[in-house]
Each structure stands twice: as structure tokens, then as C-alpha cells.
Design an enzyme around this catalytic site. Structure first.
Site, PDB file in Angstrom:
ATOM      1  N   HIS A 161      43.391  49.272  30.290  1.00 13.62           N
ATOM      2  CA  HIS A 161      43.753  50.163  29.190  1.00 13.62           C
ATOM      3  C   HIS A 161      44.255  49.420  27.957  1.00 13.62           C
ATOM      4  O   HIS A 161      44.551  50.025  26.937  1.00 13.62           O
ATOM      5  CB  HIS A 161      44.807  51.175  29.649  1.00 13.62           C
ATOM      6  CG  HIS A 161      44.305  52.081  30.722  1.00 13.62           C
ATOM      7  ND1 HIS A 161      44.361  51.758  32.061  1.00 13.62           N
ATOM      8  CD2 HIS A 161      43.675  53.279  30.655  1.00 13.62           C
ATOM      9  CE1 HIS A 161      43.821  52.730  32.765  1.00 13.62           C
ATOM     10  NE2 HIS A 161      43.384  53.663  31.942  1.00 13.62           N
ATOM     11  N   LYS A 311      37.430  26.685  44.397  1.00 13.71           N
ATOM     12  CA  LYS A 311      37.972  27.885  44.991  1.00 13.71           C
ATOM     13  C   LYS A 311      36.938  29.002  44.871  1.00 13.71           C
ATOM     14  O   LYS A 311      36.233  29.104  43.887  1.00 13.71           O
ATOM     15  CB  LYS A 311      39.230  28.287  44.242  1.00 13.71           C
ATOM     16  CG  LYS A 311      40.334  28.691  45.182  1.00 13.71           C
ATOM     17  CD  LYS A 311      41.579  29.008  44.405  1.00 13.71           C
ATOM     18  CE  LYS A 311      42.791  28.522  45.164  1.00 13.71           C
ATOM     19  NZ  LYS A 311      44.018  28.654  44.430  1.00 13.71           N
ATOM     20  N   LYS A 314      35.525  35.782  42.591  1.00 21.25           N
ATOM     21  CA  LYS A 314      34.536  36.576  41.882  1.00 21.25           C
ATOM     22  C   LYS A 314      34.285  36.020  40.492  1.00 21.25           C
ATOM     23  O   LYS A 314      33.171  35.964  40.011  1.00 21.25           O
ATOM     24  CB  LYS A 314      35.017  38.020  41.762  1.00 21.25           C
ATOM     25  CG  LYS A 314      34.793  38.822  43.019  1.00 21.25           C
ATOM     26  CD  LYS A 314      35.269  40.247  42.810  1.00 21.25           C
ATOM     27  CE  LYS A 314      35.550  40.894  44.162  1.00 21.25           C
ATOM     28  NZ  LYS A 314      36.412  42.035  44.077  1.00 21.25           N
TER      29      LYS A 314
END
Length: 647
Positions: A161, A311, A314
Site C-alpha cells: 500500500h 541463497k 524467490k
RNA sequence: GGCGGCGUAGCUCAGUUGGUCAGAGCAGAGGAAUCAUAAUCCUUUUGUCAGGGGUUCGAAUCCCUUCGCCGCUACCA
């Protein structure tokens, strides 16, 4: 307190994986834990022990509700869909779970309700209520209608937001963890709750030293969750919802007998990743104690892995989908390769090259080829019938002894969850058998017409391979069964049983062997390349000019400085650069007095992510050099206007 | 800063309580063999067991310290 009633029936095991959050897609990390649990379960079943292997999905929480809203479906629909992805993945990997628990199952919800009621009415040793109401305060985003953590913030704003969150306090129920800490600590240090590997036990005990606070078990603003039975305005918070999956699945809420059978009547083994160590090793036993239940017997904390040194995440785009590995190597080999990359319980690195190497050297060359060569010799020389051994000589006796010994060693290792060592022993036996075949050179015996000796040698080789198929079954079930089929076993015996075949000589002479196919075909160079994902390796510790350019350093002027209340090292500074004024917090109070700083020229990193320190938002970082206990501010060599860019 | 972990051959790692502990697998080199998925078997190179100090008759193994890396955490930013 029922810790003493945990008189375990020997040979009954409840083995669990964590339940996976449905907002994730199944990735290699989930697969790793689940495969390990499957291998352990299969080993126990092989021994003829009663085994309940549990896995499942964690489906509540506002993240799920949000994702569902975005997708325009109900939360339950989203859960149904995503939970299925996990079940599909496990099917592909041949995971033999006994029960798949979902936290949105009615029976789970009921069990959580029973547990919550129990906790609510429970009193600790001092007679104080275990659950009490208190206040939780945190950062709350109005847009999201939920609390968010500082880690979720991007530039101090809610990422979805783009608004700053506000500090908010809500009523919550808390679990009086403090009442149970001494006992949990004692149980852990006395290995009543065993934590492996040893380092993780120490790490857990270290947590007690740092001090642990009572934790909140409910949320007011969350809608997608289990309603508190004693306060319908609240939902159960993740740990009292997710952790009880381990007991809801075996009947805590609806089948006391079954529950007792597995929980207090069996050895409870939780496999977990290190990220949830605190919750499983401390919160969960404490909750169980409060509810009057036995604590888990063994918590095994496995490591995390990096992919090609990086690592997994995503954002990095290097998340490995188990599909890809299965496509390339097949389900069994994927299981084998993942488990043998590094010791279970440590962190490790997964490298495509190593997967390929290991596939070819262990599975294709050593194991697959061993089966091939021996079976083909039997086919050629004895028209496909297992020959009758005659006179066992020294070589045979040695190999037999090794085979029997390997069986014992493997199960010993598995008992300690040393999966890698167990597998390693199997491989050692494979190599030993290859050596035996070379030494006895059955092809020469055939040429020389020494049928008697040839029978003995080939029987011994085949029988050792049978032992290997038994030991390998939990790791590579399909291929092991395939091999057993080729050895002439019928349907019922494709799944081995330790009891029946632990002794030498189970393979019956005269048995007709099946069609011989390559168990693990070698990967050709072409196939290796086909799925390769290697990327240019970045030089470590070097950054590009582009990366440097991201850092916005400016010359700035300090307008005023003051101490931060209650902090030894912190100063709050108002600084100015160009048109802009900002407030930053710096840990320099031990080296600079506030009054000496105003008017000083400093170097400021302006685009650092803001952070709250002692409740004050810091919007930048000043540069200083330090050595030992000494610290000096960086400044400019000559006068220059504030706001000047540094490059 | 605090707590914890790690640092052993090119790579992945074994090395319980100090005394064949300097190892295994892979990779590399040479050779044997040809039953087999060009697979197998044998031989073989490289190590200041992160550095330094100490305890001990003797330490990769115990103690201290330095350095490097990782995790958690904090009044780092």
C-alpha cells in the site's frame, strides 16, 4: 504432568515433517525434508515397526486470505488448490505419508479448539492461569488490515500500500511460556527431549539464556483462522494452530485411543528446518506440558542449502522446482541425490555439476552397472536362472560377512537419523561387490569351463545385490523394487522385509530372472547440457560500478544533535543536504558529544532503507571509520555545499 | 556488541572420550582387465588438519588468543 508416562512401546514411531504454508509452491527445500522423513519412515517399516508418517499443509492466516481475495476466490478454494500442489509433488517423489493433515480440516480445527480450551482452563505450578489476556503492539497497516513486521517494510512503507504503518495495540491472549521454561530446559539438557544434531541442542539451550517472553496465541484482526472458543472475537495465532497438527492428525480431538497409541505410546520424531527451531524446541514442548501431554522424543533440525553458492530465494530466481530434477534424473535418483549432497543436519550447497557427477558415479557406474554385469552373466551362463552355490571360499565368506554387517550398520545409522552415513554404507557394499566380481572374474571361469566355481561366484554376487536392494529400498523404492523384480521376486516380495531376509541365502537358486534393463542410464554430455542452469559466477566481494552507483552518498551538514533517551550509544541528528532535511540515528554517542556536532560536515548515505531504532526512524547512515574502540567521522577535505554528490 | 556454529587434500566431507588420525568419495595421472550402462579394478600426486601460543611423554582432537565465514540477537545502520 505426564512426562513420565511416556513409556515408549519399542518399535512404534510417529514421524513428521513441518506442515508447509500453502502460500508457497513446493520447492526443493520442502522436498528435501519430506524425502528425508519418507526415507526414515520406510526404514522403520522395513524393520516391521509400526510407523505413522505425517505431513501436510498450513493454511490459515491473513496472507492466505489476501492472496485469495486477489485471485477472486475464497480462501478455502485457494487452500484446496495450493494444498494439492504439495500432494502432487509428493506423489511424484513417491512419498509414502500415512496422513496428510490440513489446518483447514474440520478435525484439525476441532482438535485445536479442544487444545485451546484445555490451555485456557490450565493452571501452572503456581496456580496461575496459563492463558491470560494482554496487549500486543506492533506495526499495523490500515490498507492490509493487519500487523506487519519491520522486515516486510520497503523503505519504511508497507510494500503493497506504500503507506507507513502505524503503531497499534490490540488485545491478545498470551501463553505463559515463562512457567514452563525451566522444565523444558531441563528436559532438553537431559535428552528427555532429544535434539539433534548436538549443535542445535546447544543452540536451543542458548536461547534460554537470552530470555524468552510469553508469546501471543491469538489475533484480533485476522479473519482466516480458528476461532478461540473462549473469545469469538479472536483467532488462534499461527503457533497454536500449526503446531497442533502433529496431534490433531492422530486423533487428539476425536479419537483418544488412536492419539494415545501414537503420541504417548510411540516415539515421536519431528523433522524440522532450522528456521522453526525455537517454536518446535521450546514453544511446542511448553504447550504440550501445559496441556498435560508428553513432549516429543526427538527433534531433528536439518540444515538449509544454497544453490550454486547462493541463497535460495524467490527474488533471486534460483528456486529449484523439484519437477526439474525429477525430469532430469527421475524420482528415485532425485531422492538419492538430494540426500547425499551433504550431511543431514548441516547446511550445504547444491551444485548441478555435483548432482550429475554423483548420479553417474554412484548410481549409474557403481550400482546400476553392478546389477547389469552380474545379471547378464547369469543370463548368459545359466540361461537366466539363479545358480546354486557350492563351495564358499574365503572371498565369498568375506563378502557375506560384509553384507550382513552392512545391514546392521545401516540400521544403526538410521536410528540416529544419520541418513548420509547409512547411505554411504550401502555404497561401500556396492563397491565391495564390484571388487569381488573383479577379483573372482566370473567371465574367466566361464571360459575355463569351471561351472562349479562360477555358480558360487554368481550366486554370491546376486545374493549381495539382493541385500543391497533391501537396504536401498527406503531411499530409491521404485528402482529397488525394479531390481528385485529382475532378480526374480514376485509381486508380494518387491517390497522387502528385514525380518524375512536379513540372513544370507534368501535368494532361491533356480529362480528365473527377469528382463535386464539399465536401472540408472548414464547421463550423456548432451543430457547434462540440456537442463543446465549454470550462470556466470560473480566474483565474490566485488561489485560492479552499477551496483556502486546505486548508493547515493551526499555531503551533509549537521543541524542539531541530541542524545537518545535511555541509549548509551545513540545520537539523534538532524541533518541537511541540499534542500532536504532529515533525521537520522547514529551510534556515535560514546565518541562525540551532541554539542560538538552541530555545524559539522558529514558524509551521508541517503538512500538506505529507513529503520526504527529505539522507536525513532532513522533515514540514512553517516559514514565513520572505526578501529578497535576508536571511531572518527568522515568529512570533506575542503568546503563544499551540502547536497554535493559523492562518486 | 552478545550468544552459537564453522574453518581438515582442487571439490564434498569422515575423523566418539588426546596416542598408526593425517583419511574416504569425486576430480587428476598411470596401469590392468574386457562380464557390464566406454561401466569396473589396481596404483598414485597435492595437505604447516585457518594462524599463533599453551597443557601433555604425545593434540586436528583439551585451554587461551588472532583471523575469516555463517546463523540468531541487540540501544549497528
Amino acid at each position: 504432568m505426564s512426562i513420565s508416562e511416556g513409556e515408549n512401546v519399542k518399535g512404534r514411531y510417529l514421524i513428521t515433517t513441518p506442515i508447509y504454508y500453502v502460500n508457497d509452491k513446493p520447492h526443493i527445500g520442502h522436498a528435501y525434508t519430506t524425502i528425508a522423513a519418507d526415507v526414515l519412515s520406510r526404514f522403520h517399516r522395513l524393520k516391521g515397526e509400526q510407523t505413522f508418517f505425517l505431513t501436510g499443509t498450513d493454511e490459515h492466516g491473513s496472507k492466505v486470505a489476501e492472496a485469495a481475495e486477489k485471485a477472486g476466490i475464497s480462501p478455502q478454494q485457494l487452500c484446496d488448490k495450493n494444498s494439492q500442489f504439495f500432494r502432487n509433488a509428493w506423489q511424484e517423489l513417491n512419498i509414502s505419508y500415512d496422513y496428510f493433515v490440513r489446518t483447514t480440516d474440520q478435525r484439525h480445527i476441532q482438535a485445536v479448539t479442544v487444545l485451546l480450551n484445555k490451555l485456557f482452563s490450565a493452571k501452572d505450578q503456581k496456580g496461575e492461569k496459563v492463558v491470560y489476556s494482554g496487549e500486543y503492539s506492533g506495526l499495523y497497516c490500515v490498507g492490509c488490515e493487519k500487523f506487519i513486521t519491520e522486515k516486510d517494510l520497503v523503505d519504511g512503507l508497507c510494500p503493497s500500500h506504500l503507506k507507513p504503518p502505524q503503531s497499534l495495540t490490540e488485545k491478545n491472549y498470551f501463553f505463559r511460556l515463562s512457567s514452563y521454561l525451566p522444565l523444558v530446559q531441563k528436559l532438553i539438557s537431559e535428552d528427555k527431549i532429544r535434539i539433534l544434531p548436538e549443535e542445535k541442542k546447544n543452540e536451543t539451550l542458548g536461547l534460554f539464556k537470552q530470555g524468552l517472553e510469553d508469546f501471543s496465541i491469538s489475533r484480533e484482526k485476522v479473519t482466516w483462522g480458528v476461532t478461540l472458543p473462549f473469545d469469538p472475537s479472536q483467532k488462534a495465532y499461527v503457533w497454536v494452530d500449526a503446531l497442533p497438527n502433529y496431534i490433531s492428525a492422530i486423533g487428539y480431538g476425536d479419537n483418544p485411543e488412536e492419539f494415545k497409541k501414537w503420541w504417548s505410546g510411540g516415539k515421536v520424531i519431528h523433522l524440522i528446518g532450522k528456521d522453526i527451531l525455537k517454536f518446535h524446541n521450546i514453544y511446542w514442548p511448553a504447550m504440550l506440558l501445559a496441556a498435560g501431554e508428553k513432549t516429543p522424543d526427538l527433534l531433528f533440525v536439518h540444515g538449509y542449502f544454497t544453490v550454486d553458492g547462493q541463497k535460495m530465494g524467490k527474488s533471486l530466481g534460483n528456486v529449484i522446482d523439484p519437477h526439474r530434477l525429477i525430469e532430469k534424473y527421475g524420482s528415485d535418483a532425485t531422492r538419492y541425490l538430494l540426500l547425499t549432497q551433504f550431511p543431514f543436519g548441516q547446511d550445504g550447497d547444491i551444485q548441478e555439476k555435483r548432482l550429475e557427477n554423483k548420479y553417474n558415479s554412484d548410481l549409474a557406474n557403481d550400482f546400476g552397472n553392478l546389477a547389469s554385469r552380474v545379471l547378464k552373466l547369469i543370463k548368459e551362463n545359466f540361461s537366466g536362472e539363479i545358480p546354486e552355490p557350492e563351495d564358499y571360499q574365503k572371498e565369498e565368506k568375506e563378502l557375506q560377512a560384509q553384507a550382513v554387517d552392512t545391514v546392521r550398520k545401516v540400521f544403526d545409522y538410521i536410528e540416529e537419523i544419520s541418513i548420509n552415513q547409512g547411505i554411504d554404507e550401502i555404497l561401500k557394499l556396492v563397491r565391495l561387490t564390484n571388487r569381488y566380481v573383479d577379483k573372482t572374474a566370473p567371465w574367466n571361469l566361464a571360459k575355463a569351463g569351471d561351472k562349479s566355481r562360477l555358480r558360487t561366484v554368481l550366486y554370491t554376487s546376486a545374493e549381495t545385490i539382493r541385500v543391497i536392494s533391501l537396504l536401498f529400498y527406503p531411499v530409491i523404492p521404485q528402482k529397488a523394487s525394479k531390481l528385485r523384480e529382475t532378480l526374480g521376486f514376485k509381486e508380494k516380495e518387491l517390497i522387502p522385509s528385514l525380518e524375512k531376509e536379513k540372513d544370507w541365502g534368501y535368494l532361491k537358486p533356480g529362480t528365473k530372472i527377469g528382463e535386464i534393463t539399465a536401472l540408472f542410464p548414464r547421463l550423456s554430455e548432451k543430457e547434462k547440457k540440456a537442463v543446465e542452469i549454470s550462470k556466470e559466477k560473480k566474483m565474490e566481494n566485488q561489485i560492479s560500478i552499477e551496483e556502486f552507483a546505486k548508493l547515493d552518498f551526499r555531503v551533509a551538514k549537521v543541524l542539531e544533535a541530541e542524545r537518545v533517551e535511555g541509549a548509551k550509544k545513540l545520537l539523534k541528528l538532524k541533518v541537511e543536504f541540499g534542500e532536504e532535511k532529515r533525521e537520522i540515528v547514529a551510534g556515535i554517542a560514546e565518541h562525540y558529544k551532541p554539542e560538538d556536532l552541530s555545524g559539522k560536515t558529514i558524509i551521508l548515505l541517503t538512500n538506505l532503507k529507513p529503520a526504527r531504532i529505539r522507536g525513532i526512524e532513522s533515514n540514512g547512515m553517516l559514514l565513520a571509520a572505526s578501529e578497535g574502540g576508536n571511531l572518527v567521522l568522515l568529512t570533506t577535505d575542503k568546503e563544499i555545499n551540502p547536497g554535493a554528490k559523492i562518486s
